[in-house]
Structures are given as C-alpha cells and as structure tokens.
Design an enzyme around this catalytic site. Structure first.
Site, mmCIF file in Angstrom:
data_model
loop_
_atom_site.group_PDB
_atom_site.id
_atom_site.type_symbol
_atom_site.label_atom_id
_atom_site.label_comp_id
_atom_site.label_asym_id
_atom_site.label_seq_id
_atom_site.Cartn_x
_atom_site.Cartn_y
_atom_site.Cartn_z
ATOM 1 N N HIS A 41 7.719 -5.663 -0.112
ATOM 2 C CA HIS A 41 6.676 -6.667 -0.323
ATOM 3 C C HIS A 41 6.698 -7.088 -1.793
ATOM 4 C CE1 HIS A 41 2.617 -8.330 -0.749
ATOM 5 N NE2 HIS A 41 2.627 -8.503 0.560
ATOM 6 N N ASP B 39 0.831 -1.205 0.000
ATOM 7 C CA ASP B 39 0.000 0.000 0.000
ATOM 8 C C ASP B 39 0.866 1.256 0.000
ATOM 9 O OD1 ASP B 39 -2.330 -1.613 0.223
ATOM 10 O OD2 ASP B 39 -1.932 -1.824 2.372
#
Length: 371
Positions: free
Chosen positions: A280, A258
């Site tokens: 990530h 995000d």
C-alpha cells in the site's frame, strides 16, 4: 494598495522572516512557498479565477488529474496534504504538478492533529487561503478534513464539487456522513473554530452540487438526489484484449497500511500460494515469504502495464478490503478475490466492505488464519 493588502503583506513577511510555519517541516523543498501567491494577490487579483483541488491520497490525485483534463484552459491549483511521502507519492504529485498551474505538497509526518502541528499548520492554511486570487470552484474528496474547511470558509460562494475516495463513498458507515469535524482537545477545537467558523462536514456535503464517482453501478452515499452524479472512469483498459491465459499465473496480494495486518497477510499468502505483494502507498512494513513489487505506480497502473507486456498471463489479485479490487475487477485477464479470515466474528467491522464486494460479484475466499 488597500489596507487589507497591506496587512496581508506584513503578515506574510513575518511568516517568511521567522519561519513560523516551517518549524516542524523541513522536507517540503520549497513546495509550500507562498511568494507566488502573494504576488498574485497584490498585482493580479483581477485575473481569471482559479479552481482548487484538494488531495490526500494517490487515488485522489488520479481523480483530480482526470477532472482537470475535462476543463482545458482553466486555472487549477492543486493542494496535496499527506502524512506520507515516498516514491509513489512523489511520482503522482509530479504528474499532477505538470498539469496544474500551481501545486503544493503539505507533508505532515506527525499528522495534523498533533498539538505542535495543528495550530501552525491551520494558521498557514488560512493565510494562504486569503492570498489566493478569486476562487471559482473547489474540488475535494475528504469531507471530514478540517484543514480543507480553512479554504471553504474563506470562499463560501465558490462552487463545491466532490469526488470519490475509494470505498468510503460506498458504505453507509462512512465518516463522510458525519456532522462536525473531529478535533481533539479544547484548545485545538477553539482554534479550529476561529479558522473555519461554522463550517462542518454536513455543510460541505450539503453544499456539493456535483459528485464524481469512479464506481459504475454501485450505490454512492453522495447519490441522495441533492446533486448531479457524474461517472468518471479512472483506469482505461478499453484498448486491452483478454488473452488465452496460457502464459502462467501471477498472484498478487494487495498490502495494507495497518501493521496489525502483517501476520494475517503472511498466512494468507502462504495459504493461497501468493508470490507477490503490492505494498500500500502508506505501508511501512514488509512481508516474509513473498516478493514486494517495488514500483512508483499504484497497483492499477502497474497491472495495466503488465497486461500490455504479457497479454497471455493470468493475474489473480487478492485483497482484504482494498477499493482497488473494485477498480480492477473488469480488467482483462484479471481475477479479483476478497479474503476473509475464518476467525472474524459475525459483527466484524469489515462486514460492510464484504457486503460491497458481494454486490460487485467479487468472490470471497475464507481461510484458516489460526494455523
């Protein structure tokens, strides 16, 4: 050759000739080619049945690889569907591809729910589900994906086995406890119904007769007495021994996909003197003030390799909500910490995750994210 096989042949020829299913997909490098499936359907349908494993993330590919290892001699077809494609995804896809009889990578850069992508992709999946030989078992983690239901509805008599998808399987607010698939738009919903019939999240969940969990000692949402629960250790650190930690300290922040987490992650790194960030697998942005660990390995595999090379180093892992905190907390010389911004309200959406970390005895460190 029966009428059904003739119809399938004609349909596939139309697909191949006009490229209907590849209009928005020019980067799969032949990994979605269905010629081999058509050949099996026409000439080898009575062969040994196959097992299907569906994956959406690298973690799921790791679990799928372990499941396959438990069933030597059986035929496995692996289907990976992802909105991301990078070095990590390619590395782990190639790993599992080498162990499966067939492996397919559906790269959907715009997401399945985009209007121009949904109908052709769902149609492709349905056609390919009908081209498969006899299916014995279907393994999946993402119960909420309508794309998998295209196969489940084609083989309603196949055994269904489920497996963990990180912390989604450990919190009561999980989407896996839902009822119907979330498909936006009346046209897409009606088309989905044509492709999957009355299949639903609840039907998939109830049909599962066995669930593989990678988390030992933690309550799983699938552990409701309806199915067998099987513990499947994912990362083996048994051969590693804890050192004296005199070789210095390496601090690593686990990244987030995000972009909204960029600023708060940079503040956390500065506050705790964190030197590195492990991006990530779906992360597309960088962080200032820290060094990115650019590696084809997911963080667990990376840390295990580092411990072997540097057995006297202390590794501190910091995370906001990554499930990797749970899989690494018992690694030797590894100390895991959950980060909680002080500005979060009492009813913040991450509250169930922090409760889970407390249950797993992972320390939660609160820091000032406003200065």
């Amino acid at each position: 050759m029966g009428l059904k096989k003739v119809c399938l042949t004609v349909l596939c020829l139309i697909v191949f000739c006009f490229g209907i299913f590849y209009t928005f997909d020019r980067v799969n490098q032949g990994e979605r080619n269905a010629v081999s499936l058509l050949k099996d359907k026409l000439f080898n349908e009575e062969g040994k049945p196959v097992n299907l494993i569906f994956c959406y993330t690298i973690l799921q590919m790791k679990v799928a690889e372990r499941i396959m290892a438990q069933h030597p001699g059986e035929r496995f077809y692996v289907v990976l569907m992802s909105e991301n494609r990078n070095e990590k995804y390619d590395y782990y896809f190639n790993q599992i591809k080498d162990k499966a009889e067939r492996a397919y990578f559906f790269y959907l850069p715009y997401g399945l729910n985009k209007s121009f992508n949904f109908i052709p992709t769902m149609a492709e999946l349905k056609v390919k589900s009908m081209l498969l030989p006899k299916v014995k078992r279907i393994y999946l983690a993402s119960l909420e994906k309508v794309s998998i239901a295209a196969f489940l509805s084609t083989y309603p008599d196949a055994e269904i086995k489920t497996f963990d998808d990180g912390t989604n399987n450990l919190i009561r607010e999980s989407s896996y406890l839902g009822g119907e698939f979330a498909v936006n738009g009346a046209i897409k919903r009606n088309f989905a119904r044509m492709m999957v019939g009355d299949w639903s999240i609840a039907k998939t969940r109830n049909a599962s007769d066995e669930h593989y969990t990678i988390f030992k000692g933690l309550k799983n949402i699938m552990d409701d007495g309806r199915r067998k629960m099987t513990y499947l250790p994912l990362f083996d650190a048994s051969e590693l021994k804890a050192g004296d930690e005199t070789g210095g300290t390496v601090r690593i922040l686990l990244g987030s996909p995000d972009k909204e987490m960029k600023e708060i992650s940079e503040k956390a790194a500065k506050n705790f003197n964190i030197q590195y960030v492990a991006p990530h697998p779906r992360q597309t942005y960088g962080l200032s003030g820290v060094t990115a660990l650019n590696s084809p390995y997911v963080i667990e595999d990376y840390i295990l390799r580092e411990i072997k090379k540097n057995p006297h180093t202390r590794y501190e892992i910091y995370t906001f909500f990554s499930g990797a905190a749970l899989t690494m907390k018992d690694f030797p010389n590894v100390h895991v910490y959950a980060l909680k911004p002080a500005s979060l309200p009492e009813d913040y959406w991450l509250k169930p995750v922090y409760a889970l970390f407390r249950q797993a005895d992972i320390p939660i460190l609160t820091f000032d994210d406003k200065n």
